[in-house]
Scaffold this active site. Structure first.
Site, mmCIF file in Angstrom:
data_model
loop_
_atom_site.group_PDB
_atom_site.id
_atom_site.type_symbol
_atom_site.label_atom_id
_atom_site.label_comp_id
_atom_site.label_asym_id
_atom_site.label_seq_id
_atom_site.Cartn_x
_atom_site.Cartn_y
_atom_site.Cartn_z
ATOM 1 N N LYS A 58 26.034 -10.764 -0.186
ATOM 2 C CA LYS A 58 27.243 -10.051 0.259
ATOM 3 C C LYS A 58 27.970 -10.870 1.331
ATOM 4 C CE LYS A 58 25.251 -5.541 -0.783
ATOM 5 N NZ LYS A 58 24.502 -4.379 -0.292
ATOM 6 N N GLN A 102 21.895 -1.636 4.789
ATOM 7 C CA GLN A 102 21.181 -1.992 3.560
ATOM 8 C C GLN A 102 19.981 -1.056 3.354
ATOM 9 O OE1 GLN A 102 22.180 -4.374 1.299
ATOM 10 N NE2 GLN A 102 20.540 -3.612 0.008
ATOM 11 N N ASP A 125 30.501 1.448 1.696
ATOM 12 C CA ASP A 125 29.563 1.719 0.599
ATOM 13 C C ASP A 125 29.900 3.041 -0.086
ATOM 14 O OD1 ASP A 125 27.705 -0.214 -0.046
ATOM 15 O OD2 ASP A 125 26.302 0.328 1.561
#
Ligand code: NAP
Length: 298
Positions: A58, A102, A125
């Protein structure tokens, strides 16, 4: 005479590159105008190698399009309170546009509490209940990256979804459920009649065989076989699995769909790797850009 049937393999790698090129061009324009760039922060707790790989990719992808990227790494023993404090600092830092934590987190940290602590305006997200709720009622929100990636593939391949029967295999909060909602909205892609299946579904094959569009997010390698699929169906495979194989590395990557078997029947199909996977990061970057633009009223 029978019409010759063709199968289009949906090239997620190519579409992800196009999306990233578009983001890169837009970010370059933004820099010219006000000397600022979007900034994405990833928090990682613990030393899970898969999480480290995801975060590294990412970070690399963000940099490649001109988005500033920072990774905050914390040891596995970090307390929930410490993590929440960090999130609070990031929430009010005007220089940061997107924050991802994460997953998975260590067991002693409550994931829902962490997600709910993220400022919804930086939740790129799209996991925060406010963003999920807005998506459900069709208000602008961050759509989580994997479902957004699937919708983008359908859009860019101009796949007709209106009035079609879409069967979604899997009801997880991050893939199956949001996709079932998105496919049912009054949008294009969307406007489909949606059936959602899960582990308690009875006679699964009879339902999947009715699908004009079959989205597979079941988490079981090569589960979907040709006898579960209607001739000419569009098959989207979200699954990613590493299975033992006689290759140099000793494994190969497969999806939830038995690609060789099912591609004989599908009109469109996503391969694994190279289908949905590459789109996830591209859409995360897109959300970060959207956040930046919203902040600057662009
Ligand atoms: P998950 O949380 O494990 O959910 C799997 C879903 O499939 C559940 O709803 C489960 O039903 C259902 N299911 C399991 N076995 C079934 C069966 N035999 N028949 C019918 N339904 C069944 O998985 P996920 O997080 O949604 O991920 C799905 C797959 O996508 C995984 O392979 C994952 O690695 C992959 N993935 C890929 C990306 C990407 O970037 N491409 C991103 C996220 C996930 P219940 O609800 O009843 O348990």
């Amino acid at each position: 005479m029978n019409k010759i049937k063709t199968t289009t393999i949906i090239d997620g790698k190519l579409i992800a590159k196009k999306v990233k090129d578009e983001i890169k061009a837009e970010v370059a324009g933004l820099i010219d105008n006000n000397d600022q760039t979007p900034h994405l922060v990833a928090i990682i707790v613990g030393e899970d190698p898969a999480s480290e790989t995801y975060v590294a990719s990412k970070e690399k992808a963000a940099r490649s399009v001109g988005i500033t990227s920072s990774v905050y790494k914390y040891p596995a023993e970090t307390t929930e309170e410490e993590l929440l404090k960090t999130i609070e600092f990031i929430n009010i830092d005007d220089e940061i546009d997107g924050l991802i934590v994460q997953l998975p987190l260590p067991d002693h940290i409550n994931v829902n509490k962490v997600i709910e602590h993220i400022n919804p305006d930086k939740d790129v997200d799209g996991f925060h209940p406010i963003n999920v709720g807005k998506m459900v009622i069709g208000q602008p929100s961050f759509i989580s990256a994997t479902p957004a990636g699937v919708m983008e593939l359908l859009k860019r391949y101009k796949i007709e979804t209106e009035g079609k029967h879409c069967v979604v295999l899997g009801r997880s909060n991050i893939v199956g459920s949001p996709l079932s909602i998105l496919m049912s909205k009054k949008t294009n892609p969307g406007n489909a009649t949606v059936t959602i299946c899960h582990s308690k579904t009875i006679d699964l094959n009879s339902i999947t065989k009715q699908a004009d569009i079959l989205i597979c997010a079941i988490g079981s390698p090569q589960f979907v076989k040709a006898d579960m699929v209607k001739d000419g169906a569009v098959v989207i495979d979200v699954g990613i699995h590493r299975i033992p194989a006689e290759t140099e590395k000793g494994y190969k990557i497969v999806g939830d769909v038995d690609f060789d078997d099912v591609s004989r029947k599908a009109s469109f199909i996503t391969p694994v790797p190279g289908g949905v996977g590459p789109m996830t990061i591209a859409m995360l970057l897109n959300n970060t850009l959207l956040s930046f633009k919203k902040k600057h009223n662009i």
